[in-house]
Design an enzyme around this catalytic site. Structure first.
Site, PDB file in Angstrom:
ATOM      1  N   CYS A 101     -15.224 -30.020  57.569  1.00 31.21           N
ATOM      2  CA  CYS A 101     -15.509 -30.486  58.917  1.00 31.21           C
ATOM      3  C   CYS A 101     -16.485 -31.669  58.913  1.00 31.21           C
ATOM      4  O   CYS A 101     -17.553 -31.588  58.331  1.00 31.21           O
ATOM      5  CB  CYS A 101     -16.112 -29.318  59.695  1.00 31.21           C
ATOM      6  SG  CYS A 101     -16.345 -29.689  61.414  1.00 31.21           S
ATOM      7  N   GLU A 151      -6.399 -39.454  57.384  1.00 31.94           N
ATOM      8  CA  GLU A 151      -6.392 -38.305  56.484  1.00 31.94           C
ATOM      9  C   GLU A 151      -5.905 -37.053  57.215  1.00 31.94           C
ATOM     10  O   GLU A 151      -6.109 -36.910  58.418  1.00 31.94           O
ATOM     11  CB  GLU A 151      -7.803 -38.044  55.959  1.00 31.94           C
ATOM     12  CG  GLU A 151      -8.387 -39.263  55.269  1.00 31.94           C
ATOM     13  CD  GLU A 151      -9.752 -39.026  54.655  1.00 31.94           C
ATOM     14  OE1 GLU A 151     -10.242 -39.949  54.003  1.00 31.94           O
ATOM     15  OE2 GLU A 151     -10.322 -37.944  54.821  1.00 31.94           O
TER      16      GLU A 151
END
Ligand code: SF4
Length: 348
Positions: A337, A85
């Site tokens: 994150c 990704e």
């Protein structure tokens, strides 16, 4: 784009240097989707390139955009079936503390999966599949460069903070950085590139000798060994004293600022003693702490409340620490994150 082999191929054909420059311009500046669009090249050469060099080594599986449109996550399939990704973060100037308004940052992956098994990270749960090649790293950037070109926009920053530990794929990471910075390549200013490590000490040592003005970030997340080892097993191999020594030596060699990333996790690393320990570690004027809101990754860990986050920030400020809150992106598409390779991923 396999630019290294492309270069060899052109040399093998006896092409002059200017031809290589034309080819690089087509790929990195004109951002062609197809060799047919590279009309500065002779038709015969375009045909040969089409046969031997794909514009991208990545197959796009899915593109997800966050509700507020500030993040877009791309899920790619590699040629061997592994999935990675990358995330585009648009600084839309809707956040008070965003100093990069109007700029676009790409967060790239350096490995498929990750062996580091950090407790707060979805990628760590899937384990390491393999290192990415320099080409696969660069192709994440080029994908989003082509994507942004349609909106007359460009990439301003690249951060190696996606899936994987860049210093455990050291050579390919450095190769990708050099090509992305090359004035005949992607030509992004070196200071606009950041690499984040979970604390691989030999990597930090080697990086200090590269003579590259890339920004270094350390995923710290705890200021004592017991807590850090619980959150990040790598701390057993490279405990805080060793890590901080390596960072100190890096600064002596480079005189460059170092960012420390710190996710605020409820009751784990957001207590008064944690702020005090952190302030003790942050004694160098070139150290800066980025506090980050923890995002749910399906573990038992929970984010600190807004009140605790504010209190932690204020305490660090009072203790004289250089600190900011990092703007969060893409929680709703699992692009924040620690969330990559999470619930909607296909890595398993
Ligand atoms: S935080 Fe980074 S180093 Fe840790 S498991 Fe996740 S991807 Fe790997």
């Amino acid at each position: 784009m396999d630019i290294i082999n492309l270069e060899k191929f052109l040399k093998g054909r006896g092409e002059k240097d200017y031809r290589l420059k034309q080819v690089k311009k087509a790929v990195f500046v004109d951002l062609v989707n197809d060799w047919n669009e590279a009309t500065t090249l002779a038709k015969e050469l375009r045909e040969k390139l089409k046969e031997q060099f794909q514009i991208s080594s990545l197959e796009l599986l899915k593109l997800l955009e966050s509700k507020n449109k500030d993040s877009t996550k791309a899920i790619f399939k590699l040629k061997d079936g592994n999935v990675i990704e990358a995330v585009l973060m648009k600084h839309l100037n809707t956040k008070d503390d965003d100093t990069k308004a109007g700029r676009n940052t790409i967060c790239v992956s350096s490995q498929a999966g990750c062996a580091m098994n950090c407790g707060f990270c979805a990628t760590g749960k899937v384990g390491l599949k393999r290192n990415l090649t320099g080409e696969e790293i660069i192709d994440q950037v080029l994908f989003f460069a082509r994507f942004l070109k349609k909106e007359n926009q460009a990439i301003n920053n690249i951060v190696f903070m996606g899936m994987g530990e860049p210093f455990l794929n050291y050579d390919n990471t450095i190769q990708a950085i050099r090509i992305l910075n090359d004035k005949d390549g992607f030509n992004l200013g070196i200071r606009h590139i950041s690499v984040s490590t979970c604390g691989i000490v030999p990597g930090i040592e080697k990086f200090a000798d590269e003579n590259l003005q890339v920004n270094l970030a350390i995923s710290l997340h705890a200021a004592d060994d017991e807590t850090r080892t619980k959150l990040m097993p790598i701390n057993k191999t490279y405990p805080l004293a060793e890590l901080m020594k390596a960072v100190g030596d890096y600064i002596k060699k480079t005189n460059r600022k170092v960012m420390f990333e710190y996710l605020l996790i409820d009751g784990v690393n957001d207590r008064a003693e944690d702020a005090a320990n952190l302030a003790k570690l942050m004694k160098n004027s070139l150290y800066h702490i980025n506090l980050i809101k923890y995002h749910d990754t399906g573990s038992d860990l929970k984010p600190s409340s807004q009140a605790k986050r504010t209190h932690f920030f204020d305490t660090l400020k009072k203790l004289g620490v250089s600190v900011t809150f990092r703007v969060s992106f893409g929680e709703d598409i699992l692009a924040a994150c620690g969330q990559l390779a999470g619930k909607n991923n296909v890595l398993e």
